[in-house]
Design a protein around this motif. Structure first.
Motif, PDB file in Angstrom:
ATOM      1  N   LYS A 125      65.846  66.572  51.364  1.00  0.00           N
ATOM      2  CA  LYS A 125      67.032  66.623  50.507  1.00  0.00           C
ATOM      3  C   LYS A 125      66.919  65.621  49.375  1.00  0.00           C
ATOM      4  CE  LYS A 125      69.971  67.670  54.442  1.00  0.00           C
ATOM      5  NZ  LYS A 125      71.017  67.170  55.321  1.00  0.00           N
ATOM      6  N   THR A 126      67.499  65.973  48.242  1.00  0.00           N
ATOM      7  CA  THR A 126      67.596  65.045  47.112  1.00  0.00           C
ATOM      8  C   THR A 126      68.999  65.139  46.537  1.00  0.00           C
ATOM      9  OG1 THR A 126      66.912  66.657  45.447  1.00  0.00           O
ATOM     10  CG2 THR A 126      65.169  65.387  46.492  1.00  0.00           C
ATOM     11  N   ARG A 127      69.448  64.037  45.940  1.00  0.00           N
ATOM     12  CA  ARG A 127      70.720  64.058  45.226  1.00  0.00           C
ATOM     13  C   ARG A 127      70.729  62.896  44.249  1.00  0.00           C
ATOM     14  NH1 ARG A 127      73.847  60.052  47.076  1.00  0.00           N
ATOM     15  NH2 ARG A 127      73.464  59.312  49.166  1.00  0.00           N
ATOM     16  N   ALA A 128      71.387  63.117  43.129  1.00  0.00           N
ATOM     17  CA  ALA A 128      71.524  62.047  42.134  1.00  0.00           C
ATOM     18  C   ALA A 128      72.423  60.966  42.717  1.00  0.00           C
ATOM     19  CB  ALA A 128      72.116  62.598  40.847  1.00  0.00           C
ATOM     20  N   THR A 129      72.085  59.721  42.430  1.00  0.00           N
ATOM     21  CA  THR A 129      72.880  58.591  42.877  1.00  0.00           C
ATOM     22  C   THR A 129      72.914  57.569  41.751  1.00  0.00           C
ATOM     23  OG1 THR A 129      73.184  56.983  44.659  1.00  0.00           O
ATOM     24  CG2 THR A 129      70.931  57.403  43.963  1.00  0.00           C
ATOM     25  N   GLU A 130      73.831  56.647  41.817  1.00  0.00           N
ATOM     26  CA  GLU A 130      73.906  55.614  40.781  1.00  0.00           C
ATOM     27  C   GLU A 130      72.585  54.855  40.732  1.00  0.00           C
ATOM     28  OE1 GLU A 130      76.419  51.580  39.862  1.00  0.00           O
ATOM     29  OE2 GLU A 130      77.441  53.218  40.891  1.00  0.00           O
ATOM     30  N   GLY A 131      71.988  54.819  39.557  1.00  0.00           N
ATOM     31  CA  GLY A 131      70.748  54.074  39.373  1.00  0.00           C
ATOM     32  C   GLY A 131      69.488  54.797  39.808  1.00  0.00           C
ATOM     33  N   GLY A 132      69.562  56.102  40.104  1.00  0.00           N
ATOM     34  CA  GLY A 132      68.333  56.782  40.480  1.00  0.00           C
ATOM     35  C   GLY A 132      68.564  58.078  41.230  1.00  0.00           C
ATOM     36  N   LEU A 133      67.663  58.376  42.147  1.00  0.00           N
ATOM     37  CA  LEU A 133      67.683  59.613  42.908  1.00  0.00           C
ATOM     38  C   LEU A 133      67.578  59.261  44.383  1.00  0.00           C
ATOM     39  CD1 LEU A 133      67.453  62.799  42.663  1.00  0.00           C
ATOM     40  CD2 LEU A 133      65.000  62.444  42.898  1.00  0.00           C
ATOM     41  N   ALA A 134      68.466  59.798  45.210  1.00  0.00           N
ATOM     42  CA  ALA A 134      68.398  59.586  46.655  1.00  0.00           C
ATOM     43  C   ALA A 134      67.590  60.721  47.266  1.00  0.00           C
ATOM     44  CB  ALA A 134      69.796  59.545  47.249  1.00  0.00           C
ATOM     45  N   ILE A 135      66.697  60.376  48.157  1.00  0.00           N
ATOM     46  CA  ILE A 135      65.946  61.394  48.896  1.00  0.00           C
ATOM     47  C   ILE A 135      66.031  61.065  50.373  1.00  0.00           C
ATOM     48  CG2 ILE A 135      64.357  61.878  47.002  1.00  0.00           C
ATOM     49  CD1 ILE A 135      62.209  60.348  48.507  1.00  0.00           C
ATOM     50  N   GLU A 136      65.944  62.100  51.189  1.00  0.00           N
ATOM     51  CA  GLU A 136      65.911  61.883  52.625  1.00  0.00           C
ATOM     52  C   GLU A 136      65.156  63.018  53.269  1.00  0.00           C
ATOM     53  OE1 GLU A 136      69.658  62.602  54.946  1.00  0.00           O
ATOM     54  OE2 GLU A 136      70.504  62.677  52.924  1.00  0.00           O
ATOM     55  N   GLY A 137      64.697  62.762  54.462  1.00  0.00           N
ATOM     56  CA  GLY A 137      63.967  63.773  55.203  1.00  0.00           C
ATOM     57  C   GLY A 137      63.120  63.122  56.265  1.00  0.00           C
ATOM     58  N   TYR A 138      62.096  63.822  56.668  1.00  0.00           N
ATOM     59  CA  TYR A 138      61.189  63.336  57.700  1.00  0.00           C
ATOM     60  C   TYR A 138      59.828  63.071  57.086  1.00  0.00           C
ATOM     61  CZ  TYR A 138      64.641  64.167  61.236  1.00  0.00           C
ATOM     62  OH  TYR A 138      65.785  64.082  61.987  1.00  0.00           O
ATOM     63  N   ALA A 139      59.386  61.836  57.208  1.00  0.00           N
ATOM     64  CA  ALA A 139      58.068  61.454  56.710  1.00  0.00           C
ATOM     65  C   ALA A 139      56.988  61.847  57.713  1.00  0.00           C
ATOM     66  CB  ALA A 139      58.026  59.950  56.438  1.00  0.00           C
ATOM     67  N   SER A 140      57.407  62.192  58.924  1.00  0.00           N
ATOM     68  CA  SER A 140      56.482  62.586  59.978  1.00  0.00           C
ATOM     69  C   SER A 140      57.250  63.411  61.002  1.00  0.00           C
ATOM     70  CB  SER A 140      55.906  61.323  60.638  1.00  0.00           C
ATOM     71  OG  SER A 140      55.101  61.626  61.742  1.00  0.00           O
ATOM     72  N   HIS A 141      56.606  64.451  61.514  1.00  0.00           N
ATOM     73  CA  HIS A 141      57.197  65.278  62.570  1.00  0.00           C
ATOM     74  C   HIS A 141      56.399  65.078  63.851  1.00  0.00           C
ATOM     75  CE1 HIS A 141      58.523  67.861  59.036  1.00  0.00           C
ATOM     76  NE2 HIS A 141      59.617  67.374  59.551  1.00  0.00           N
ATOM     77  N   PHE A 142      57.098  64.867  64.948  1.00  0.00           N
ATOM     78  CA  PHE A 142      56.430  64.722  66.244  1.00  0.00           C
ATOM     79  C   PHE A 142      55.967  66.082  66.765  1.00  0.00           C
ATOM     80  CE2 PHE A 142      59.467  60.979  66.912  1.00  0.00           C
ATOM     81  CZ  PHE A 142      58.550  60.075  66.402  1.00  0.00           C
TER      82      PHE A 142
END
Length: 190
Positions: free
Chosen positions: A17-34
């Motif tokens: 996921k991504t979304r605009a945030t104050e001062g930049g861009l917020a991203i989230e997710g999984y950097a690794s899957h088990f």
């Protein structure tokens, strides 16, 4: 002056996921899957990051956010890095005050970049009967925004994606991942 190389290994997945945030861009997710084999045949096991994350927290350290694994190009801050039952969850802010951060945000918005990759050292691993390396303990150093994800099935969602678009993309990625499992691959992290 002696320069020590880190000899880190890398694993690639994609931003959720991504979304605009104050001062930049917020991203989230999984950097690794088990439990999911990557193109190189490695499978990260649940709990692989626990000791590393605990050690970092105990000394007040943090996992670094880099551009393309380049230690000279930090582009943001990881606000959350934790294990859950699915894998290594991350949440960050790409900083607009950093030139490469602005470039990264623009590339994400355009769909040109959508991958995350971890930089780590293997502490403990075994092999299974399929020849896959089972990664039981990893020393996590950084999570980077990258061009080519090692696990191609995960992709960042673009603005305006519908559930049907996401489902079709996930289906296509699953088919591609299955195809890759059946054919020899070139290991991207070596």
């Amino acid at each position: 002056m002696t320069v020590q190389t880190l000899d880190l290994e890398h694993k690639f997945v994609a931003i959720d996921k991504t979304r605009a945030t104050e001062g930049g861009l917020a991203i989230e997710g999984y950097a690794s899957h088990f439990g999911t084999p990557d193109r190189g045949g490695d499978v990260v096991q649940p709990g692989a990051y626990a000791a590393s994350l605990s050690a970092l927290a105990a000394k007040g350290g943090q996992v670094r956010m880099l551009w393309q694994h380049d230690p000279a190009q930090p582009i943001g801050v990881w606000d959350a890095v934790r294990e859950d039952k699915r894998g290594l969850y991350v949440k960050s802010r790409i900083l607009a005050e950093v030139e490469k951060g602005r470039e990264a945000a623009a590339l994400i918005a355009a769909g040109a970049i959508d991958g995350l990759s971890i930089g780590y050292r293997t502490v403990r691993a075994t092999k299974n009967d399929k020849g896959q390396r089972l990664l039981h303990e990893l020393e996590l150093w950084e999570v980077s925004l990258v061009t080519f994800p090692m696990l191609p099935s995960a992709r960042v969602g673009a603005k305006g994606d519908t559930p049907a678009d996401t489902a079709l993309r996930d289906l296509a990625a699953s088919i591609e991942e299955a195809r890759l499992m059946l054919t020899p691959t070139h290991r991207m992290d070596q």
